[in-house]
Design a protein around this motif. Structure first.
Motif, short mmCIF file in Angstrom:
data_model
loop_
_atom_site.label_atom_id
_atom_site.label_comp_id
_atom_site.label_asym_id
_atom_site.label_seq_id
_atom_site.Cartn_x
_atom_site.Cartn_y
_atom_site.Cartn_z
N ARG A 177 0.48 -1.14 0.03
CA ARG A 177 -0.07 -0.26 0.11
C ARG A 177 0.78 1.22 0.13
O ARG A 177 2.23 1.32 0.50
N ALA A 178 0.75 1.81 -0.70
CA ALA A 178 0.85 3.27 -0.79
C ALA A 178 2.43 3.49 -0.42
O ALA A 178 3.53 3.00 -0.99
N LYS A 179 3.09 4.12 0.66
CA LYS A 179 4.03 4.48 0.79
C LYS A 179 4.72 3.51 1.70
O LYS A 179 5.84 3.26 1.82
N LYS A 180 3.42 2.53 2.27
CA LYS A 180 4.62 0.98 2.90
C LYS A 180 5.36 0.28 1.80
O LYS A 180 5.84 -0.28 1.94
N ALA A 181 4.81 0.51 0.68
CA ALA A 181 5.55 -0.24 -0.24
C ALA A 181 6.73 -0.06 -0.57
O ALA A 181 7.58 -0.48 -1.81
N GLU A 182 7.16 0.73 0.14
CA GLU A 182 8.16 1.75 -0.26
C GLU A 182 9.60 0.82 0.33
O GLU A 182 11.23 0.59 -0.29
N LEU A 183 9.32 -0.09 1.73
CA LEU A 183 9.91 -0.31 2.49
C LEU A 183 10.52 -2.01 1.07
O LEU A 183 11.86 -2.01 1.18
N GLY A 184 9.90 -2.51 0.93
CA GLY A 184 9.87 -3.37 0.02
C GLY A 184 10.58 -3.03 -0.94
O GLY A 184 11.93 -4.16 -1.98
N MET A 185 10.92 -2.05 -2.04
CA MET A 185 11.49 -2.02 -2.84
C MET A 185 12.89 -1.21 -2.64
O MET A 185 13.78 -1.57 -3.50
N ALA A 186 12.94 -0.86 -1.39
CA ALA A 186 14.69 -0.59 -0.89
C ALA A 186 15.32 -1.70 -0.61
O ALA A 186 16.38 -1.79 -0.73
N VAL A 187 14.45 -2.80 -0.25
CA VAL A 187 14.97 -3.86 0.23
C VAL A 187 15.43 -4.66 -1.05
O VAL A 187 16.51 -4.93 -1.11
N ARG A 188 14.51 -4.23 -1.97
CA ARG A 188 14.98 -5.21 -3.46
C ARG A 188 16.18 -4.32 -3.50
O ARG A 188 17.14 -5.47 -4.78
N ALA A 189 16.23 -2.90 -3.89
CA ALA A 189 17.65 -2.79 -4.38
C ALA A 189 18.83 -2.76 -3.72
O ALA A 189 18.91 -3.29 -4.95
N ARG A 190 18.31 -2.56 -2.56
CA ARG A 190 19.17 -2.66 -1.62
C ARG A 190 20.47 -4.77 -2.40
O ARG A 190 21.28 -5.09 -2.79
N VAL A 191 19.34 -6.26 -2.41
CA VAL A 191 19.57 -6.51 -3.11
C VAL A 191 20.77 -6.45 -3.81
O VAL A 191 21.76 -7.80 -4.32
N LEU A 192 19.39 -5.96 -5.16
CA LEU A 192 20.15 -6.11 -5.99
C LEU A 192 21.41 -5.16 -7.07
O LEU A 192 22.08 -5.05 -7.44
N GLU A 193 21.76 -4.38 -5.79
CA GLU A 193 22.73 -3.46 -5.45
C GLU A 193 24.15 -4.46 -5.93
O GLU A 193 24.89 -4.83 -5.36
N GLY A 194 25.08 -3.65 -7.08
CA GLY A 194 26.32 -4.16 -6.59
C GLY A 194 26.66 -5.11 -8.03
O GLY A 194 27.26 -6.07 -9.04
N LEU A 195 25.10 -6.14 -8.38
CA LEU A 195 25.16 -7.61 -9.13
C LEU A 195 25.46 -7.11 -10.51
O LEU A 195 24.90 -6.38 -11.04
#
Length: 321
Positions: A177-195
């Motif tokens: 939901r809305a801004k709460k979805a930003e957490l999941g997006m940030a987590v995925r971005a962290r995992v993808l970082e540097g690959l």
């Protein structure tokens, strides 16, 4: 076609703040033990010296613990988190009832029955008195669950409140939901970082990390020779499975092999439904599930799983092929 030195990615689950270097070392040491158990000792120096792969431990724990707490007291639960937690505990108790039937584990079955009674009472209390009463009732449920041998000996969970706050991370990640979805997006971005999508990527994910990896791999553009999931809650019905993106759930298209491992004594994850409940990729790849048996009372840790030769073997094979 991908080429170059393979990448090995570790994706962790719920918990408090982590130290990236420490966890990377511990997971790698456990994988080395697993390689030895698999009779693949010739790969050990390649793992420890970094010749076989560039190893990354994707640490996103700070995104759940921004207030500096150690996971069990990081803020307060919000009212809308209580229903998810109640559903998650309901699914866990259903799985536990399968693991500890009354005919073979009467004492543990009574604990589960007591927790079920308290969960029903907590739901009624929330309806009549509000979310605060429901939250206190859920703490009672998790406190009762700590009487089970596996949970009782888990150093990370010293009380029912600690369990509840860490389990809440699953719901927070899956909240779209809305801004709460930003957490999941940030987590995925962290995992993808540097690959590097131009090089093969071998993924080992644990617990909540298997949920994160599922969504990350659907976004990732590179080749994944093997994806290892251990202690996974992906098949926990409506609580997790029906909240995944994309839906209906299917194996990521870039995964050439998906190996899922579960421990019979893992009190967090029960029956192995992944192969039946998550569809194959377009090329027909789906989860192949295998049971492993760990020593000790607390088996829901990534390192416990990685120490098994059955878990380490496909990782080493993918890195050396």
């Amino acid at each position: 076609m991908t080429r170059g030195k393979p990448q090995l990615l570790f994706v962790h689950g719920i918990g408090g703040l982590r130290d990236t270097a420490t966890d990377r070392r511990e997971w790698l040491e456990a994988l080395v033990a697993g390689a030895r158990d698999a009779g693949m000792a010739d790969a050990i120096s390649g793992l420890t010296m970094g010749w076989l792969a560039d190893v990354t431990f994707a640490n996103y724990s700070d995104l759940f613990n921004r207030r500096g707490a150690q996971g069990d007291t990081a803020g307060e639960l919000e009212e809308d988190e209580v229903p998810f937690l109640a559903g998650l505990l309901d699914a866990m108790l259903e799985e536990l009832a399968e693991q500890f039937p009354a005919e073979s584990s009467p004492q543990d079955a009574r604990v589960i029955s007591d927790a079920r009674y308290q969960l029903d009472a907590a739901a009624q209390g929330r309806q009549s008195q509000g979310a605060g009463e429901g939250f206190r009732g859920l703490v009672g449920v998790t406190t009762t669950m700590l009487r089970l041998p596996g949970l009782r000996h888990a150093a990370q969970w010293m009380n029912g409140r600690a369990i509840l706050f860490q389990l809440a991370q699953v719901g927070r990640y899956l909240d779209r939901r809305a801004k709460k979805a930003e957490l999941g997006m940030a987590v995925r971005a962290r995992v993808l970082e540097g690959l590097d999508p131009s090089r093969p990527l071998v993924v080992v994910s644990h617990s909540l990390g298997t949920v994160v990896a599922y969504e990350v791999l659907h976004e990732y553009g590179g080749e994944v020779p093997v994806w290892i999931t251990v202690g996974s809650p992906l098949a926990l019905g409506a609580v997790v499975l029906d909240r995944l993106v994309p839906r209906p759930a299917s194996c990521p298209a870039n995964v050439a092999s998906w190996r899922n491992f579960w421990d019979r004594d893992d009190v967090v994850v029960g029956r192995p439904h992944l192969g039946n409940w998550i569809g194959p990729s377009k090329s027909g790849v789906k989860a192949v599930t295998e049971r492993v048996d760990s020593s000790g009372l607390w088996t829901h840790t990534a390192t416990k799983y990685l120490e098994h030769g059955a878990v380490a073997r496909p990782v080493i094979e993918a890195l050396t092929s």
